[in-house]
Scaffold this motif. Structure first.
Motif, PDB file in Angstrom:
ATOM      1  N   THR A 199       0.811  -1.215   0.000  1.00 54.19           N
ATOM      2  CA  THR A 199       0.000   0.000   0.000  1.00 54.19           C
ATOM      3  C   THR A 199       0.843   1.263   0.000  1.00 54.19           C
ATOM      4  O   THR A 199       1.922   1.328   0.599  1.00 54.19           O
ATOM      5  N   GLY A 200       0.310   2.291  -0.643  1.00 50.44           N
ATOM      6  CA  GLY A 200       0.975   3.584  -0.607  1.00 50.44           C
ATOM      7  C   GLY A 200       0.918   4.222   0.759  1.00 50.44           C
ATOM      8  O   GLY A 200       1.795   4.999   1.134  1.00 50.44           O
ATOM      9  N   ARG A 201      -0.101   3.868   1.559  1.00 46.44           N
ATOM     10  CA  ARG A 201      -0.209   4.465   2.899  1.00 46.44           C
ATOM     11  C   ARG A 201       0.958   4.058   3.786  1.00 46.44           C
ATOM     12  O   ARG A 201       1.438   4.863   4.590  1.00 46.44           O
ATOM     13  N   SER A 202       1.424   2.797   3.676  1.00 43.49           N
ATOM     14  CA  SER A 202       2.559   2.372   4.495  1.00 43.49           C
ATOM     15  C   SER A 202       3.832   3.079   4.067  1.00 43.49           C
ATOM     16  O   SER A 202       4.656   3.474   4.900  1.00 43.49           O
ATOM     17  N   LEU A 203       4.021   3.270   2.760  1.00 45.69           N
ATOM     18  CA  LEU A 203       5.204   3.991   2.281  1.00 45.69           C
ATOM     19  C   LEU A 203       5.176   5.437   2.746  1.00 45.69           C
ATOM     20  O   LEU A 203       6.188   5.976   3.195  1.00 45.69           O
ATOM     21  N   ARG A 204       4.012   6.057   2.679  1.00 42.87           N
ATOM     22  CA  ARG A 204       3.913   7.452   3.112  1.00 42.87           C
ATOM     23  C   ARG A 204       4.213   7.581   4.604  1.00 42.87           C
ATOM     24  O   ARG A 204       4.936   8.488   5.034  1.00 42.87           O
ATOM     25  N   ALA A 205       3.673   6.660   5.406  1.00 41.97           N
ATOM     26  CA  ALA A 205       3.940   6.707   6.840  1.00 41.97           C
ATOM     27  C   ALA A 205       5.424   6.543   7.126  1.00 41.97           C
ATOM     28  O   ALA A 205       6.000   7.256   7.965  1.00 41.97           O
ATOM     29  N   LEU A 206       6.062   5.610   6.430  1.00 40.46           N
ATOM     30  CA  LEU A 206       7.490   5.362   6.650  1.00 40.46           C
ATOM     31  C   LEU A 206       8.324   6.584   6.279  1.00 40.46           C
ATOM     32  O   LEU A 206       9.225   6.995   7.034  1.00 40.46           O
ATOM     33  N   LEU A 207       8.039   7.183   5.127  1.00 41.73           N
ATOM     34  CA  LEU A 207       8.821   8.340   4.692  1.00 41.73           C
ATOM     35  C   LEU A 207       8.607   9.531   5.617  1.00 41.73           C
ATOM     36  O   LEU A 207       9.548  10.268   5.927  1.00 41.73           O
ATOM     37  N   ARG A 208       7.378   9.720   6.085  1.00 44.54           N
ATOM     38  CA  ARG A 208       7.110  10.847   6.977  1.00 44.54           C
ATOM     39  C   ARG A 208       7.846  10.676   8.301  1.00 44.54           C
ATOM     40  O   ARG A 208       8.451  11.624   8.822  1.00 44.54           O
ATOM     41  N   GLU A 209       7.797   9.464   8.876  1.00 39.90           N
ATOM     42  CA  GLU A 209       8.483   9.243  10.147  1.00 39.90           C
ATOM     43  C   GLU A 209       9.995   9.348   9.970  1.00 39.90           C
ATOM     44  O   GLU A 209      10.691   9.885  10.845  1.00 39.90           O
ATOM     45  N   ASN A 210      10.507   8.843   8.873  1.00 38.11           N
ATOM     46  CA  ASN A 210      11.947   8.926   8.637  1.00 38.11           C
ATOM     47  C   ASN A 210      12.394  10.381   8.486  1.00 38.11           C
ATOM     48  O   ASN A 210      13.449  10.782   8.996  1.00 38.11           O
ATOM     49  N   THR A 211      11.576  11.176   7.818  1.00 39.41           N
ATOM     50  CA  THR A 211      11.903  12.589   7.615  1.00 39.41           C
ATOM     51  C   THR A 211      11.928  13.360   8.938  1.00 39.41           C
ATOM     52  O   THR A 211      12.718  14.295   9.109  1.00 39.41           O
TER      53      THR A 211
END
Length: 293
Positions: A199-211
């Motif tokens: 899912t794109g939602r998991s990628l978005r969550a990961l990138l936001r937390e990493n940022t």
């Protein structure tokens, strides 16, 4: 320690700050809450839970975008912060009607979250277990957090538009998990990995937390100076020792020892174990939780 059979799981969704979060509750007794690191889902604790449920009420939840939780809205949401994560933990417990103190267990990045929870809500903390927690002494965040968060959202959106998460998400998850265990395998159920990491939602969550990672590390430094942990709060730092006497391993263990000293915590190196300690040594994780609580 031999793991008994797990009792029936109570799964539900709680709306926290407008976002439906996937929550699981098992067992009985004093409450402990398990929250995973960057990119983790609820099932990453599956091997630990059966050790705990005869003695504890175990709460697991997926942060927005991870596991089965809904993503945060595409716009109008603040960047991830430690204060926000501490409030999310409190809101999950309150939503379940668990208003008493709990032992909060955080892996990797989530070690920041549970420590912040104990400092912001000292009356709700019965103990802390930091499972190979992140360590960033004297962190200095990059400027323009809102712009960085917007860029993370845009990158995730562009990748999702060309099916990158669907095509490569599960394989990337498995590859990272293999690198983070001494057994070099991902023990998570493949159907759940496919369901959650395509899912794109998991990628978005990961990138936001990493940022926002360094921002949260710096926020924790400020919080440590302003809000002491409750006096006498039992804290355990469970450090992964892969058994290799490399500079990288020694440096990591030194950082974990320093974290334990800073918090006045019980320091427990656990070997052999990679960063996903809950895969390699679920018994050690459970023992730390039971001893700390």
């Amino acid at each position: 320690m031999t793991a008994p059979a797990a009792p029936r799981t109570r799964a539900r969704f709680l709306r926290v700050d407008g976002v439906p979060l996937h929550v699981r509750v098992e067992g009985g007794g004093p409450v402990c809450l398990l929250t995973g690191g960057l990119g983790s889902s609820w099932f990453d604790w599956d091997l630990v839970v059966p050790f705990l449920t005869p003695y504890r009420t175990v709460v697991r939840f997926d942060r927005p975008g991870y596991g089965l939780s809904a993503p945060e809205p595409a716009a109008g949401r603040p960047v991830p912060t430690l204060a926000g994560e501490a409030e999310r933990i409190r809101a999950v417990l309150d939503g379940l009607g668990l208003a008493g103190p709990c032992t909060a267990v955080g892996h990797s990045l989530a070690a920041f979250h549970v420590e912040a929870f104990a400092r912001v809500h000292p009356d709700r903390a019965a103990g802390l277990v930091l499972v190979d927690g992140s360590v960033e002494p004297a962190a200095r965040p990059y400027p323009a957090p809102a712009a960085r968060d917007l860029a993370a959202r845009a990158l995730a959106g562009a990748a999702t538009a060309v099916a990158v998460p669907y095509l490569f998400g599960p394989a990337a998850r498995r590859a990272v998990a293999r690198l983070c265990t001494v057994r070099r395998e991902d023990l998570a159920p493949p159907p759940l990995v496919r369901r959650c990491y395509r899912t794109g939602r998991s990628l978005r969550a990961l990138l936001r937390e990493n940022t926002s990672y360094l921002d949260m590390a710096a926020e924790l430094d400020v919080l440590r100076a302003a809000r002491p942990l409750p006096e006498g709060l039992p804290v355990t730092v469970l450090a992964a020792d892969d058994g290799c006497r490399t500079r990288r391993t020694e440096a990591w263990l030194a950082g974990q020892r320093e974290l334990a000293a800073l918090l006045g915590a019980d320091y427990r190196p656990t070997a052999p174990a990679g960063h996903l300690v809950m895969f390699d040594r679920p018994d050690a994780v459970a023992s730390a939780v039971l001893d700390t609580g």
